[in-house]
Scaffold this motif. Sequence first.
Motif, PDB file in Angstrom:
ATOM      1  N   GLU A  77       0.802  -1.215   0.000  1.00 50.81           N
ATOM      2  CA  GLU A  77       0.000   0.000   0.000  1.00 50.81           C
ATOM      3  C   GLU A  77       0.839   1.270   0.000  1.00 50.81           C
ATOM      4  N   ASP A  78       1.954   1.284   0.689  1.00 47.78           N
ATOM      5  CA  ASP A  78       2.757   2.500   0.826  1.00 47.78           C
ATOM      6  C   ASP A  78       3.761   2.581  -0.319  1.00 47.78           C
ATOM      7  N   ASP A  79       3.391   3.290  -1.362  1.00 45.16           N
ATOM      8  CA  ASP A  79       4.303   3.423  -2.499  1.00 45.16           C
ATOM      9  C   ASP A  79       4.978   4.799  -2.527  1.00 45.16           C
ATOM     10  N   TYR A  80       4.685   5.643  -1.541  1.00 43.85           N
ATOM     11  CA  TYR A  80       5.278   6.975  -1.519  1.00 43.85           C
ATOM     12  C   TYR A  80       6.540   7.030  -0.654  1.00 43.85           C
ATOM     13  N   THR A  81       6.504   6.432   0.518  1.00 43.81           N
ATOM     14  CA  THR A  81       7.600   6.548   1.476  1.00 43.81           C
ATOM     15  C   THR A  81       8.937   6.022   0.954  1.00 43.81           C
ATOM     16  N   PRO A  82       9.009   4.857   0.303  1.00 44.91           N
ATOM     17  CA  PRO A  82      10.323   4.396  -0.153  1.00 44.91           C
ATOM     18  C   PRO A  82      10.989   5.354  -1.143  1.00 44.91           C
ATOM     19  N   ALA A  83      10.205   6.090  -1.905  1.00 44.06           N
ATOM     20  CA  ALA A  83      10.783   6.995  -2.892  1.00 44.06           C
ATOM     21  C   ALA A  83      11.425   8.219  -2.241  1.00 44.06           C
ATOM     22  N   VAL A  84      10.920   8.634  -1.080  1.00 40.18           N
ATOM     23  CA  VAL A  84      11.450   9.842  -0.445  1.00 40.18           C
ATOM     24  C   VAL A  84      12.205   9.548   0.841  1.00 40.18           C
ATOM     25  N   ARG A  85      12.369   8.289   1.203  1.00 46.65           N
ATOM     26  CA  ARG A  85      13.033   7.944   2.455  1.00 46.65           C
ATOM     27  C   ARG A  85      14.467   8.455   2.494  1.00 46.65           C
ATOM     28  N   MET A  86      15.146   8.455   1.350  1.00 46.57           N
ATOM     29  CA  MET A  86      16.542   8.896   1.354  1.00 46.57           C
ATOM     30  C   MET A  86      16.656  10.408   1.535  1.00 46.57           C
ATOM     31  N   LEU A  87      15.556  11.138   1.395  1.00 46.73           N
ATOM     32  CA  LEU A  87      15.598  12.584   1.574  1.00 46.73           C
ATOM     33  C   LEU A  87      15.477  12.991   3.031  1.00 46.73           C
TER      34      LEU A  87
END
Length: 58
Positions: free
Chosen positions: A32-42
């Motif tokens: 369900e969470d497809d947003y957090t992995p993309a911005v986790r490194m920020l």
Amino acid sequence: MSIIFLLIGISLLVALTFLGAFFWAVRSGQYEDDYTPAVRMLFEEETEPDIPPGGSAA
């Protein structure tokens, strides 16, 4: 020749098991969470300064 049918049956059983596990993971919300992995490194991790025990930082 009968060993081929046995191996095909076992491989189908394994494939259906993995397919069932995938559908279970999708239904339970694993993907369900497809947003957090993309911005986790920020995000910056908050770390505390290293202070030796019983001493001062300077």
